[in-house]
Design a protein around this motif. Structure first.
Motif, short mmCIF file in Angstrom:
data_model
loop_
_atom_site.label_atom_id
_atom_site.label_comp_id
_atom_site.label_asym_id
_atom_site.label_seq_id
_atom_site.Cartn_x
_atom_site.Cartn_y
_atom_site.Cartn_z
N CYS A 148 47.09 47.49 39.94
CA CYS A 148 46.09 48.30 39.25
C CYS A 148 45.92 49.63 39.99
N THR A 149 45.26 50.57 39.33
CA THR A 149 44.83 51.75 40.06
C THR A 149 43.75 51.33 41.05
N GLN A 150 43.51 52.18 42.03
CA GLN A 150 42.48 51.86 43.02
C GLN A 150 41.12 51.69 42.36
N GLU A 151 40.84 52.53 41.35
CA GLU A 151 39.54 52.48 40.69
C GLU A 151 39.35 51.21 39.87
N GLU A 152 40.46 50.68 39.34
CA GLU A 152 40.36 49.52 38.46
C GLU A 152 40.55 48.20 39.18
N LEU A 153 40.86 48.23 40.48
CA LEU A 153 41.18 46.98 41.17
C LEU A 153 40.04 45.97 41.13
N LEU A 154 38.89 46.32 41.68
CA LEU A 154 37.79 45.35 41.72
C LEU A 154 37.29 44.97 40.33
N PRO A 155 37.12 45.93 39.39
CA PRO A 155 36.74 45.52 38.04
C PRO A 155 37.73 44.54 37.41
N THR A 156 39.03 44.76 37.64
CA THR A 156 40.05 43.86 37.09
C THR A 156 39.94 42.47 37.69
N VAL A 157 39.80 42.41 39.03
CA VAL A 157 39.72 41.11 39.71
C VAL A 157 38.42 40.40 39.35
N LYS A 158 37.32 41.14 39.25
CA LYS A 158 36.05 40.51 38.86
C LYS A 158 36.11 39.96 37.43
N LYS A 159 36.82 40.67 36.56
CA LYS A 159 36.98 40.18 35.19
C LYS A 159 37.76 38.87 35.18
N LEU A 160 38.84 38.79 35.97
CA LEU A 160 39.61 37.56 36.08
C LEU A 160 38.76 36.43 36.66
N ALA A 161 38.01 36.75 37.71
CA ALA A 161 37.16 35.74 38.36
C ALA A 161 36.10 35.22 37.39
N THR A 162 35.54 36.11 36.61
CA THR A 162 34.53 35.72 35.62
C THR A 162 35.13 34.82 34.56
N GLN A 163 36.36 35.13 34.15
CA GLN A 163 37.06 34.29 33.17
C GLN A 163 37.29 32.89 33.73
N ILE A 164 37.67 32.82 35.01
CA ILE A 164 37.85 31.52 35.65
C ILE A 164 36.52 30.78 35.74
N ALA A 165 35.47 31.51 36.11
CA ALA A 165 34.14 30.91 36.30
C ALA A 165 33.58 30.34 35.01
N LYS A 166 34.03 30.83 33.87
CA LYS A 166 33.53 30.35 32.58
C LYS A 166 34.16 29.02 32.18
N ASN A 167 35.28 28.67 32.80
CA ASN A 167 35.94 27.41 32.47
C ASN A 167 35.32 26.24 33.23
N ALA A 168 35.68 25.04 32.85
CA ALA A 168 35.08 23.84 33.44
C ALA A 168 35.44 23.75 34.93
N PRO A 169 34.45 23.81 35.83
CA PRO A 169 34.74 23.79 37.27
C PRO A 169 35.51 22.56 37.72
N ILE A 170 35.19 21.40 37.18
CA ILE A 170 35.89 20.18 37.58
C ILE A 170 37.37 20.29 37.25
N ALA A 171 37.67 20.85 36.08
CA ALA A 171 39.06 20.98 35.64
C ALA A 171 39.80 22.04 36.47
N VAL A 172 39.15 23.16 36.74
CA VAL A 172 39.78 24.21 37.55
C VAL A 172 40.07 23.69 38.95
N ARG A 173 39.10 23.02 39.55
CA ARG A 173 39.29 22.50 40.91
C ARG A 173 40.36 21.43 40.97
N GLY A 174 40.37 20.55 39.96
CA GLY A 174 41.40 19.53 39.91
C GLY A 174 42.79 20.13 39.76
N SER A 175 42.89 21.20 38.98
CA SER A 175 44.17 21.88 38.81
C SER A 175 44.64 22.48 40.13
N LYS A 176 43.71 23.11 40.87
CA LYS A 176 44.07 23.67 42.18
C LYS A 176 44.51 22.57 43.13
#
Length: 258
Positions: free
Chosen positions: A180-208
């Protein structure tokens, strides 16, 4: 001023290595503080963690050479173990961890990013394991994790030559998932993290857990862990909620990690 900053918003935690005057180089006090911060992450309420560096120039430029130069063998082994123990904690966190790599990620910085689940970087990022050019080997897991990400041959080339690579090459060899550009790095990563956080935590953790099991101990063991994780999801609130929403054709879902 704290050497490691930590904040949480909407289920996403952000850890910032905060030593910009030294390009966020890792010394003993910083590693000790990072270790404490990782211990304090509430993995019941935090569903995804981001690790980044303060400033625009550096994620982490490496371990502090000024501190290391006059170490004896025993002191160096203790220093290496301190970094390895902390990075192992990061890798073993039950929640996903994303490295937002802004600028230099050299030596211990590259190794810190490798302890995360995956890496997103800015277009000014530079990765490398320069240790052999300093008369030492990687000491915080670089000889172990780098080959699991980019393959044995590429890892050996990077470590043996001590050559740095830029963001575009890091993307080409699979060291990072996105540039990403430097300006878009954190917004991009936070968007990805938010998308992960919206999914079922038990399922995400089990997948990891299942992916990491296969990565460490092989596919046959990983499949056993996957089967257990798959079965353990059933009869949970989150499984009933997720499948119920699908069958009812509703977008709104409330996952409670239970």
């Amino acid at each position: 001023m704290s050497l490691v900053l930590y904040e949480v918003q909407d289920g996403v935690g952000v850890v910032t290595i905060n030593r910009p005057e030294a390009l966020n180089a890792l010394n003993t006090p910083l590693l000790e503080e990072l270790d404490k911060v990782i211990d304090e992450v509430d993995t019941d309420s935090v569903r995804c963690l981001i690790i980044t560096g303060a400033g625009q120039k550096s994620f982490v430029a490496g371990a502090d050479i000024g501190e290391m130069k006059d170490m004896n063998s025993r002191e160096a082994m203790i220093f290496g173990a301190r970094g390895n123990d902390t990075f192992e904690k990061i890798e073993r966190l039950p929640i996903p961890v994303i490295a937002a790599v802004n600028g230099y990620a050299l030596g211990g910085g590259c190794e810190l990013s490798l302890a995360c689940d995956f890496r997103i970087c800015s277009d000014n990022a530079v990765f490398g394991q320069p240790e052999t050019g300093l008369g030492i080997t990687p000491g915080f897991g670089g000889t172990q994790r780098l080959m699991r990400v980019v393959g044995s041959g590429m890892a050996k080339q990077m470590i043996y030559t001590a050559r740095n690579i830029k963001a575009d090459e890091a993307y080409r060899i699979g060291l990072v998932n996105q540039v990403c550009t430097q300006e878009e790095l954190l917004p991009t990563v936070k968007k990805l993290a938010t998308q992960i956080a919206k999914n079922a935590p038990i399922a995400v953790r089990g997948s990891k857990q299942a992916i990491n099991a296969a990565d460490r101990l092989g596919v046959e063991y990983g499949k056993v862990v996957e089967e257990k994780c798959f079965g353990s999801c059933f009869e949970t609130h989150d499984q009933q909620e997720g499948m119920g929403a699908f069958l009812e054709k509703r977008k709104e879902k409330t996952f409670t990690n239970s």
